[in-house]
Design a protein around this motif. Structure first.
Motif, PDB file in Angstrom:
ATOM      1  N   PHE A  12     -51.544  35.809 -68.902  1.00 11.87           N
ATOM      2  CA  PHE A  12     -51.601  36.079 -67.463  1.00 11.87           C
ATOM      3  C   PHE A  12     -52.133  34.847 -66.755  1.00 11.87           C
ATOM      4  N   TRP A  13     -51.898  34.756 -65.473  1.00 15.26           N
ATOM      5  CA  TRP A  13     -52.428  33.665 -64.677  1.00 15.26           C
ATOM      6  C   TRP A  13     -53.033  34.302 -63.440  1.00 15.26           C
ATOM      7  N   CYS A  14     -54.339  34.633 -63.521  1.00  8.28           N
ATOM      8  CA  CYS A  14     -54.971  35.341 -62.417  1.00  8.28           C
ATOM      9  C   CYS A  14     -56.473  35.117 -62.425  1.00  8.28           C
ATOM     10  N   SER A  15     -57.109  35.441 -61.308  1.00  6.59           N
ATOM     11  CA  SER A  15     -58.563  35.487 -61.219  1.00  6.59           C
ATOM     12  C   SER A  15     -58.969  36.953 -61.261  1.00  6.59           C
ATOM     13  N   LEU A  16     -60.070  37.234 -61.935  1.00 14.09           N
ATOM     14  CA  LEU A  16     -60.525  38.612 -62.083  1.00 14.09           C
ATOM     15  C   LEU A  16     -61.500  38.980 -60.968  1.00 14.09           C
ATOM     16  N   LYS A  17     -61.746  40.265 -60.792  1.00 16.99           N
ATOM     17  CA  LYS A  17     -62.539  40.748 -59.668  1.00 16.99           C
ATOM     18  C   LYS A  17     -64.025  40.415 -59.798  1.00 16.99           C
ATOM     19  N   GLU A  18     -64.713  40.486 -58.672  1.00 15.06           N
ATOM     20  CA  GLU A  18     -66.150  40.240 -58.608  1.00 15.06           C
ATOM     21  C   GLU A  18     -66.916  41.505 -58.999  1.00 15.06           C
ATOM     22  N   GLY A  19     -68.199  41.332 -59.360  1.00 15.34           N
ATOM     23  CA  GLY A  19     -69.056  42.475 -59.629  1.00 15.34           C
ATOM     24  C   GLY A  19     -69.910  42.292 -60.863  1.00 15.34           C
ATOM     25  N   SER A  20     -70.764  43.266 -61.122  1.00 18.13           N
ATOM     26  CA  SER A  20     -71.630  43.253 -62.310  1.00 18.13           C
ATOM     27  C   SER A  20     -70.773  43.311 -63.563  1.00 18.13           C
ATOM     28  N   ILE A  21     -71.153  42.511 -64.569  1.00 20.28           N
ATOM     29  CA  ILE A  21     -70.398  42.515 -65.823  1.00 20.28           C
ATOM     30  C   ILE A  21     -71.357  42.543 -67.004  1.00 20.28           C
ATOM     31  N   VAL A  81     -66.856  43.875 -69.511  1.00 25.33           N
ATOM     32  CA  VAL A  81     -66.822  45.196 -68.903  1.00 25.33           C
ATOM     33  C   VAL A  81     -67.368  45.033 -67.493  1.00 25.33           C
ATOM     34  N   TRP A  82     -66.673  45.577 -66.505  1.00 26.68           N
ATOM     35  CA  TRP A  82     -67.103  45.434 -65.110  1.00 26.68           C
ATOM     36  C   TRP A  82     -68.116  46.508 -64.753  1.00 26.68           C
ATOM     37  N   GLU A  83     -69.229  46.456 -65.455  1.00 22.77           N
ATOM     38  CA  GLU A  83     -70.352  47.358 -65.231  1.00 22.77           C
ATOM     39  C   GLU A  83     -71.461  46.902 -66.167  1.00 22.77           C
ATOM     40  N   ASP A  84     -72.696  47.219 -65.840  1.00 31.72           N
ATOM     41  CA  ASP A  84     -73.811  46.895 -66.723  1.00 31.72           C
ATOM     42  C   ASP A  84     -73.919  48.004 -67.769  1.00 31.72           C
ATOM     43  N   VAL A  85     -73.357  47.760 -68.938  1.00 30.96           N
ATOM     44  CA  VAL A  85     -73.397  48.733 -70.029  1.00 30.96           C
ATOM     45  C   VAL A  85     -74.196  48.199 -71.221  1.00 30.96           C
ATOM     46  N   ALA A  86     -74.987  47.159 -70.985  1.00 33.30           N
ATOM     47  CA  ALA A  86     -75.738  46.522 -72.069  1.00 33.30           C
ATOM     48  C   ALA A  86     -76.696  47.496 -72.751  1.00 33.30           C
ATOM     49  N   GLU A  87     -77.382  48.313 -71.969  1.00 34.72           N
ATOM     50  CA  GLU A  87     -78.341  49.258 -72.540  1.00 34.72           C
ATOM     51  C   GLU A  87     -77.643  50.250 -73.471  1.00 34.72           C
ATOM     52  N   GLN A  88     -76.496  50.764 -73.055  1.00 28.55           N
ATOM     53  CA  GLN A  88     -75.758  51.717 -73.882  1.00 28.55           C
ATOM     54  C   GLN A  88     -75.250  51.045 -75.166  1.00 28.55           C
TER      55      GLN A  88
END
Length: 103
Positions: A12-21, A81-88
Protein backbone atom coordinates in the motif's frame (compact mmCIF):
# COMPACT_ATOMS: atom_id res chain seq x y z
CA UNK A 1 5.96 -7.61 -20.03
CA UNK A 2 5.14 -6.26 -16.56
CA UNK A 3 3.19 -3.03 -16.25
CA UNK A 4 5.04 -0.12 -14.59
CA UNK A 5 2.17 0.09 -12.10
CA UNK A 6 3.31 -3.14 -10.43
CA UNK A 7 7.12 -2.83 -10.53
CA UNK A 8 7.35 -1.75 -6.90
CA UNK A 9 5.53 -4.72 -5.44
CA UNK A 10 2.10 -4.83 -3.89
CA UNK A 11 2.63 -2.60 -0.83
CA UNK A 12 0.00 0.00 0.00
CA UNK A 13 1.05 3.61 -0.34
CA UNK A 14 -0.70 5.59 2.38
CA UNK A 15 -0.39 7.46 5.66
CA UNK A 16 -2.16 5.96 8.65
CA UNK A 17 -4.52 7.77 11.02
CA UNK A 18 -3.58 9.77 14.11
CA UNK A 19 -4.27 8.70 17.70
CA UNK A 20 -3.06 6.62 20.64
CA UNK A 21 -1.20 3.48 19.59
CA UNK A 22 0.40 0.41 21.07
CA UNK A 23 3.26 -1.15 19.13
CA UNK A 24 3.83 -4.76 20.12
CA UNK A 25 5.58 -7.94 19.11
CA UNK A 26 5.54 -11.39 20.64
CA UNK A 27 8.81 -12.97 19.57
CA UNK A 28 11.03 -15.97 20.21
CA UNK A 29 14.72 -15.19 20.57
CA UNK A 30 17.02 -18.14 21.29
CA UNK A 31 14.09 -20.25 22.49
CA UNK A 32 12.75 -17.60 24.87
CA UNK A 33 9.44 -15.89 24.19
CA UNK A 34 9.22 -12.17 24.91
CA UNK A 35 6.69 -9.40 24.47
CA UNK A 36 7.99 -6.02 23.36
CA UNK A 37 5.64 -3.11 24.09
CA UNK A 38 5.81 0.54 23.13
CA UNK A 39 3.06 3.13 23.67
CA UNK A 40 2.82 6.38 21.78
CA UNK A 41 0.74 8.71 19.67
CA UNK A 42 0.47 8.49 15.89
CA UNK A 43 0.91 12.00 14.49
CA UNK A 44 0.19 13.54 11.08
CA UNK A 45 2.58 11.91 8.61
CA UNK A 46 3.74 12.87 5.14
CA UNK A 47 4.52 9.83 3.00
CA UNK A 48 8.17 9.66 1.98
CA UNK A 49 8.46 6.01 1.00
CA UNK A 50 6.17 3.36 -0.42
CA UNK A 51 4.07 1.37 2.00
CA UNK A 52 1.72 2.16 4.86
CA UNK A 53 3.47 4.49 7.27
CA UNK A 54 2.91 6.62 10.33
CA UNK A 55 5.18 8.69 12.57
CA UNK A 56 4.76 7.93 16.26
CA UNK A 57 5.60 10.31 19.10
CA UNK A 58 7.00 8.46 22.11
CA UNK A 59 8.18 9.51 25.57
CA UNK A 60 11.43 7.52 25.38
CA UNK A 61 14.33 9.45 23.82
CA UNK A 62 14.97 7.99 20.35
CA UNK A 63 18.66 7.15 20.95
CA UNK A 64 17.70 5.30 24.15
CA UNK A 65 15.01 3.38 22.24
CA UNK A 66 17.42 2.41 19.44
CA UNK A 67 20.02 1.29 21.98
CA UNK A 68 17.45 -0.89 23.79
CA UNK A 69 16.24 -2.39 20.50
CA UNK A 70 19.83 -3.29 19.56
CA UNK A 71 20.72 -4.68 23.01
CA UNK A 72 17.57 -6.82 23.18
CA UNK A 73 17.98 -8.13 19.62
CA UNK A 74 14.50 -7.02 18.63
CA UNK A 75 13.08 -7.19 15.15
CA UNK A 76 12.20 -4.01 13.32
CA UNK A 77 8.61 -5.03 12.46
CA UNK A 78 5.80 -4.59 14.97
CA UNK A 79 2.04 -4.74 15.05
CA UNK A 80 0.22 -1.46 15.70
CA UNK A 81 -3.09 -1.15 17.49
CA UNK A 82 -4.90 2.20 17.45
CA UNK A 83 -5.62 2.13 21.16
CA UNK A 84 -3.64 1.81 24.38
CA UNK A 85 -3.86 -1.94 24.96
CA UNK A 86 -0.44 -2.35 26.59
CA UNK A 87 -1.87 -3.20 30.01
CA UNK A 88 -4.08 -5.96 28.59
CA UNK A 89 -1.20 -7.40 26.53
CA UNK A 90 1.09 -7.34 29.56
CA UNK A 91 -1.56 -9.19 31.58
CA UNK A 92 -1.74 -11.96 28.96
CA UNK A 93 2.06 -12.20 28.83
CA UNK A 94 2.24 -12.47 32.63
CA UNK A 95 -0.38 -15.25 32.64
CA UNK A 96 1.77 -17.11 30.09
CA UNK A 97 5.00 -16.37 32.02
CA UNK A 98 6.38 -14.42 29.07
CA UNK A 99 8.83 -11.63 29.97
CA UNK A 100 7.67 -8.15 28.96
CA UNK A 101 10.08 -5.51 27.69
CA UNK A 102 8.53 -2.05 27.83
CA UNK A 103 10.14 0.54 25.65
Amino acid sequence: MQSSTFRSGTAFWCSLKEGSITAARFTNIDGVYRLFLLKGTAVPTVRNTRGAMVNVKIDTPVLELVKEIAEQGMSHHYSLVWEDVAEQMELVANLLHIPVIKL
